[in-house]
Design an enzyme around this catalytic site. Structure first.
Site, PDB file in Angstrom:
ATOM      1  N   TYR A 268      27.460 -18.957 -21.188  1.00  0.00           N
ATOM      2  CA  TYR A 268      26.136 -19.572 -21.311  1.00  0.00           C
ATOM      3  C   TYR A 268      26.044 -20.810 -20.417  1.00  0.00           C
ATOM      4  CZ  TYR A 268      22.473 -22.536 -23.294  1.00  0.00           C
ATOM      5  OH  TYR A 268      21.395 -23.362 -23.450  1.00  0.00           O
TER       6      TYR A 268
ATOM      7  N   GLY B  58       9.136 -19.019 -27.033  1.00  0.00           N
ATOM      8  CA  GLY B  58      10.371 -19.606 -27.557  1.00  0.00           C
ATOM      9  C   GLY B  58      10.127 -20.909 -28.291  1.00  0.00           C
TER      10      GLY B  58
END
Length: 283
Positions: A127, A11
């Site tokens: 989230y 990432g």
């Protein structure tokens, strides 16, 4: 042997950590591929812990598709909560300290003053909720942990606001940018350096910390700075959040107070625009 394992190595932040590690010639830090370090596969994780017996783990793995999470709650919760539980349980078993990266989205964002680590977390999106659940999993499982909340992350790597603005700015004559959501951009390289400093400091002031670059900006301010620094000839128009509806609700104000992390580790944190210049010159 002070081995360090990084989860979420592919990432954006994982790649920033790799770059900082290489630039500083740091050894004994390992960046296993996701095929080897799937945080939802506890058996695979245990094999890694058994191989490296890490003193430290850094968890950069996360489900970060904020709008998509509203309709994909199970996947977001699996990665942001269950995966973190798996890592935390193994850190407890192997006596490893954990640095877990979290987000400003754990806050409601209705308080117009910098948020401290003691302010109540009241997420207003899936989230944010699942990231808070991940934080709670760390706290409930471990004594040796640093939860580092950050905001508006960007870098040379991955997909992020800076790259999107540069792409759209090159394609269009004008762009409408939300001007009533306020926070602070964070350069991934600065955050990576912060995390490695925590590890090398030998300070054991475990707990939750806030880290972003210094200063305050709206998304409009951030976009304008990107266009100015990169000499991108596009007209940026400020708009209200109500004019740009999204699936997930964002915090209106999520500037974080960094006093605690600066005092604990003696950090001097760069101003957001200075770090943005550094990043853009590398792109």
């Amino acid at each position: 042997m002070n081995n360090i394992i990084v989860f979420g190595a592919s990432g954006q932040l994982g790649q920033c950590l790799k770059a900082v590690v290489e630039a500083n010639e740091i050894t004994s830090i390992f960046f296993p591929a996701e095929t080897e370090a799937n945080i939802l596969d506890k058996a695979a994780l245990k094999a890694l812990f058994e191989t490296y017996k890490p003193t430290w783990c850094i968890n950069c793995a996360a489900y970060t598709a904020v709008d998509k999470a509203e309709d994909d709650i199970a996947t977001a919760r699996n990665i942001n909560k269950t995966g973190v539980e798996n890592i935390s349980e193994l850190c407890a078993e192997y006596d490893s300290a954990l640095i877990h990266v979290s987000t400003d989205f754990v806050f409601k964002g209705d308080k117009p003053m910098p948020l401290t680590e003691n302010d109540k977390a009241e997420p207003i999106s899936v989230y944010g909720l699942t990231k808070l659940e991940g934080e709670q999993a760390v706290i409930n499982t471990l004594k040796k942990y640093y939860i580092v909340r950050t905001s508006w992350l960007y870098s040379e790597y991955g997909n992020n606001f800076v790259k999107t603005m540069l792409k759209l700015g090159a394609e269009r004559d004008e762009l409408k940018i939300v001007a009533d959501q306020v926070g602070t951009p964070t350069y991934g390289m600065d955050l990576a350096a912060c995390i490695l400093t925590i590890i090398s400091s030998n300070v054991t002031a475990y707990g939750i910390y806030h880290y972003s670059n210094e200063g305050v900006a709206s998304w409009y301010d951030f976009a304008k700075a990107i266009f100015d620094i990169s000499s991108t000839k596009v007209k940026a128009l400020p708009i209200k959040t109500s004019e740009y509806p999204t699936r997930a609700t964002r915090p209106a104000y999520s500037v974080m107070d960094k006093t605690k992390i600066k005092q604990a580790f003696g950090f001097e944190i760069p101003y957001w625009r200075d770090s943005l210049i550094t990043c853009i010159t590398k792109l």
